[in-house]
Design a protein around this motif. Structure first.
Motif, PDB file in Angstrom:
ATOM      1  N   ASP A 139     -21.650  -1.541  -6.302  1.00  0.00           N
ATOM      2  CA  ASP A 139     -22.259  -1.443  -4.980  1.00  0.00           C
ATOM      3  C   ASP A 139     -21.239  -1.379  -3.852  1.00  0.00           C
ATOM      4  N   ALA A 140     -19.959  -1.372  -4.180  1.00  0.00           N
ATOM      5  CA  ALA A 140     -18.939  -1.424  -3.125  1.00  0.00           C
ATOM      6  C   ALA A 140     -17.720  -0.596  -3.510  1.00  0.00           C
ATOM      7  N   HIS A 141     -17.903   0.717  -3.584  1.00  0.00           N
ATOM      8  CA  HIS A 141     -16.777   1.591  -3.902  1.00  0.00           C
ATOM      9  C   HIS A 141     -16.959   2.936  -3.215  1.00  0.00           C
ATOM     10  N   ARG A 142     -15.869   3.675  -3.136  1.00  0.00           N
ATOM     11  CA  ARG A 142     -15.869   5.023  -2.563  1.00  0.00           C
ATOM     12  C   ARG A 142     -15.217   5.986  -3.564  1.00  0.00           C
ATOM     13  N   GLU A 143     -15.711   7.209  -3.559  1.00  0.00           N
ATOM     14  CA  GLU A 143     -15.124   8.221  -4.435  1.00  0.00           C
ATOM     15  C   GLU A 143     -13.822   8.739  -3.842  1.00  0.00           C
ATOM     16  N   VAL A 144     -12.820   8.903  -4.692  1.00  0.00           N
ATOM     17  CA  VAL A 144     -11.517   9.442  -4.284  1.00  0.00           C
ATOM     18  C   VAL A 144     -11.365  10.821  -4.900  1.00  0.00           C
TER      19      VAL A 144
END
Length: 566
Positions: free
Chosen positions: A197-202
């Motif tokens: 629930d707490a990530h971003r795509e790189v």
């Protein structure tokens, strides 16, 4: 290097992957000390090649010098099986798709290669690790500890090969079952639960370089660096240059000893990297380390800096009360324009609800969809002088107004400092305040640095300082307190370093002093302005200290609280 059971597991699983396995089964006994069995459904080993399998420096993965200089396989030295056979009893059973029979060879046998029953693929059994070298065996840890290291090695490999199914058992008990999945599904399966629930795509690309993966937000940070997966051309590495590049990307969102969580895959031209610099192949040597460092750091930083406006809007779940009232043509703005707070009588809120029209029935199936609200929605109240409550399409949004404003001010200051154009606000009446001799000397010594950050601060006497101007963004701050905080930073780090290595700490100090304080009553317009600025600000999900600035409470969460649907 065979240091412990986990070393054996790593080498055997990597051999299975190099053989093109789609399924790998690992069975352990005694934490891997008594027995390790790794079975795969890969290409197998031909009968004639099996005779060389336990010989040092024999490999089917490297045929030419050119291949050695651009290694793409996980294994390439031809040493692992021979090294394992030197300290344990090894039996290999293998069958190729072209053969009707499987063949077996044992490190303790003199019979050579013999026929055996077996399916296509390879099965390697390692028994009694270090029984030939008891001095090394006594350095092994408890069974549970060694088992934990084995599982860690398998998880590291599994994250980079999501299309391969893995099963792991210990003493007949299943410990890990990973079905073939997408890369993201496999990563979320292996990373801590809060990461989901707490990530971003790189995702970034440059000539000869590409990085993909997921970086955890500061709210998913951990006390230990046990949720960090970095791969170079599919190989798990723990490289200082690459680890520093990722850490640098978190410089102004994660502080202290908190460790970020991430799963990143770097693809690089094999000729630009040397994987043969460490016995365990855990480190690599980059031909152009500084360029790769900058590329990786910028890619992760860009992912963390994504604004809320750039995020995909959530599916509409609820409309604002104002919209519901307007839909019935009876919206009266007066009671809704003033923010509700706990200081106001609760009855006023119920008076408004009584005057509002009833909620309209659900729209017909062919009705036009309602427009989506902004990501953080619209403000409805201020709670305890600290929190802003808003409603969006997903439900209720709760914002820490000080933390959010602190991030907004910090990002603006950072852009202004980078552009060397921090606007000043001259004080109508210069502020004179008492200062000790150290502060007076610091202000005099670092006058140029103070000017660069928008402070016109100078000695007025041996025991006083005079403040004539502040950065425009900080015009409402307590000038004396702000000046003293900046002087402390200058004394600790020095003028040159405070604008380079410790720039983020200095700007965080300025932003914290300027941010809206607790118990400041905000109007509805001010609260909505804060929400809109958050949506346009990079890294607005967390304050300068890594804490969240807002949380979402969904309609489903609210339904659970009130036991709806039961």
């Amino acid at each position: 290097v065979v240091e412990r059971p986990a070393s054996v597991v790593k080498e055997l699983v990597e051999n299975a992957l190099d053989a093109g396995a789609a399924r790998i089964d690992v069975r352990l006994e005694g934490g891997g000390i008594k027995r390790i069995v790794v079975a795969d459904d890969g290409a197998g080993i031909a009968r004639d090649d099996l005779a060389l399998a336990l010989t040092r420096h024999a490999t089917s993965k490297i045929a030419t010098l050119a291949e050695l200089e651009s290694v793409t396989s996980l294994g390439f030295r031809g040493e692992a099986l021979a090294a394992i056979a030197a300290v344990a009893a090894v039996t290999i059973t293998s069958r190729t798709p072209q053969s009707d029979l499987a063949y077996v060879i044992a490190s303790d046998g003199d019979a050579g290669v013999g026929a055996a029953a077996g399916s296509v693929g390879t099965r390697v059994e390692v028994a009694d690790l270090f029984f030939r070298t008891p001095a090394r065996r006594k350095f092994l840890r408890a069974e549970a500890t060694e088992l934990g290291h084995c599982l860690t090695q398998i998880e590291r490999v599994a994250a980079a090969h999501p299309r391969v199914a893995f099963t792991v058992s210990h003493g007949g008990r299943a410990l890990l079952q990973l079905a073939a999945a997408t890369a993201r599904e496999r990563a979320l399966k292996l990373l801590p639960a809060q990461f989901a629930d707490a990530h971003r795509e790189v995702q970034a690309e440059a000539p000869g370089l590409r990085v993909l993966g997921w970086a955890g937000l500061p709210t998913a940070a951990r006390a230990r660096a046990d949720a960090q997966y970095f791969y170079v051309n599919g190989r798990y590495v723990r490289d200082k240059v690459l680890a520093h590049a990722v850490r640098a990307a978190y410089a102004d969102v994660l502080h202290g000893g908190a460790q970020p969580a991430y799963c990143l895959f770097l693809e690089i031209d094999p000729t630009r990297i040397d994987v043969n610099v460490h016995p365990t192949k855990i480190e690599v040597r980059l031909r152009d380390a500084s360029a790769v460092h900058q590329f990786v750091s910028h890619a992760v930083q860009a992912a963390l800096a994504q604004t809320l406006r750039g995020a995909r809007p959530q599916a509409a779940a609820v409309r604002s009360l104002a919209e519901l009232a307007a839909a019935r043509g009876a919206y009266a703005p007066a009671p809704w324009q003033a923010p509700l707070s706990v200081a106001q009588p609760v009855a006023a809120y119920f008076d408004f609800l009584a005057a509002a029209p009833a909620m309209p029935a659900a729209p017909a199936a062919d009705a036009e969809p309602q427009p989506a609200l902004p990501p953080l929605g619209f403000a409805i109240a201020q709670l305890a002088g600290i929190y802003v409550l808003a409603h969006n399409n997903a439900g209720l949004v709760i914002v820490d107004m000080h933390a959010a404003h602190e991030r907004i001010v910090y990002e603006k200051l950072k852009r202004q400092l980078d552009a060397q154009a921090i606007p000043q606000q001259r004080l109508l009446i210069p502020q004179v305040f008492a200062a000790d001799a150290t502060d007076v000397a610091t202000a005099e010594e670092h006058a140029d640095t103070l000017a660069r950050i928008g402070l016109d601060l100078a000695p007025a006497s041996p025991t006083q300082l005079v403040l004539r101007a502040l950065p425009a963004l900080l015009a409402a701050a307590d000038g004396a307190a702000l000046a003293r905080a900046v002087l402390r930073e200058l004394r600790e780090f020095g003028g040159a370093r405070v604008l380079t290595e410790h720039r983020n700490e200095l700007l965080a100090t300025l932003a914290c002093r300027a941010a809206v304080r607790a118990n400041r009553r905000l109007t509805l317009d001010e609260m909505n302005a804060l929400l809109r600025e958050m949506e346009a600000t990079e890294r607005a999900d967390q304050c300068n200290h890594g804490r969240p600035t807002w949380v979402q409470v969904s309609i489903a969460d609210l339904d659970k609280l009130f036991l709806r649907g039961r």
